[in-house]
Design an enzyme around this catalytic site. Sequence first.
Site, PDB file in Angstrom:
ATOM      1  N   LYS A 209       0.810  -1.334  -0.535  1.00  0.00           N
ATOM      2  CA  LYS A 209      -0.125  -0.227   0.140  1.00  0.00           C
ATOM      3  C   LYS A 209       0.781   1.248  -0.244  1.00  0.00           C
ATOM      4  O   LYS A 209       1.957   1.222   0.641  1.00  0.00           O
ATOM      5  CB  LYS A 209      -0.645  -0.651   0.838  1.00  0.00           C
ATOM      6  N   ARG A 245      -3.794 -10.451   5.039  1.00  0.00           N
ATOM      7  CA  ARG A 245      -4.763  -9.998   2.653  1.00  0.00           C
ATOM      8  C   ARG A 245      -3.054  -9.189   2.411  1.00  0.00           C
ATOM      9  O   ARG A 245      -2.692  -8.394   2.515  1.00  0.00           O
ATOM     10  CB  ARG A 245      -5.486  -8.856   2.687  1.00  0.00           C
TER      11      ARG A 245
END
Length: 266
Positions: A209, A245
């Site tokens: 991210k 995840r």
Amino acid sequence: MVKVMGVVNLTPDSFSDGGRFLAPYAARAHARDLIAQGADILDLGAESTRPGAAPVSAGDEIARLVPLIGAIRAESAVAISVDTMKPEVARAAMAAGADIWNDVTALGFSDEAPAVAAELGCGVVLMHMQGEPRTMQADPRYDDVVAEVAAFLNVRAEVAMAAGVAREKIWLDPGIGFGKRLEHNLALLAHMDVLVALGFPVLLGVSRKRFIAALDPAALPADTRLPGSLAAALAGVQAGAAVVRVHDVAETVQALKVWEAINRAR
Ligand code: HH2
């Protein structure tokens, strides 16, 4: 044992691996690789949640997801989750053999979503997001991000249970990067114990991210963010996350093996 959810994107525009696995055979091969690398769950997504991403119709999502779910199911008992906001997509996916509805809108996209989740009897990931994907990074604001995210997730879990979703089917997710600045993401990671204390398993998505690049400008391309992804994932599991995840399954499995062995030696 912490579970590893491996990401299989079926979108042409995902920020981290956009388009690489769009062709059905490539997605199937990628799913196979992630299973071999030790993924406990595969998370299949056919609509990107990237800021500014184009919406995808339910029909297109179903057309991308259902054949892949069938193909994975035919050769593996791995848990399959589908990353979708749309009840009709969740319904088609569960009918094809999926197990978990991963919803970045926490069953808030349409009024019937909680009842559909209850009817399907599947696992449900309730994720926090401020705003909507198209505009969520424009100007996110909180007075107390940890308290507000915890309160939101608690309410959404109550809504799901009131609609008939069994308590043990619910997972919570702070939604790292979804309507959050760097300081918000860091506060949520640093105080994840507050979310864990709500009493549901917590799922954490930090893999590749953008906040990692905000901390290390050398990590501008998404595929250079593995070290930061592992650091954040381990900080999350240290604070009690039950599922991570990730895009890089083999590397995460190895990191978790080392972390768990050290914990056992305590
Ligand atoms: N992050 C992304 C997508 N779905 N679901 C949950 N529960 N938690 C997350 O943190 C999360 C999520 C974004 O990552 P990616 O799938 O790589 O991108 P895209 O949404 O563009 O496919």
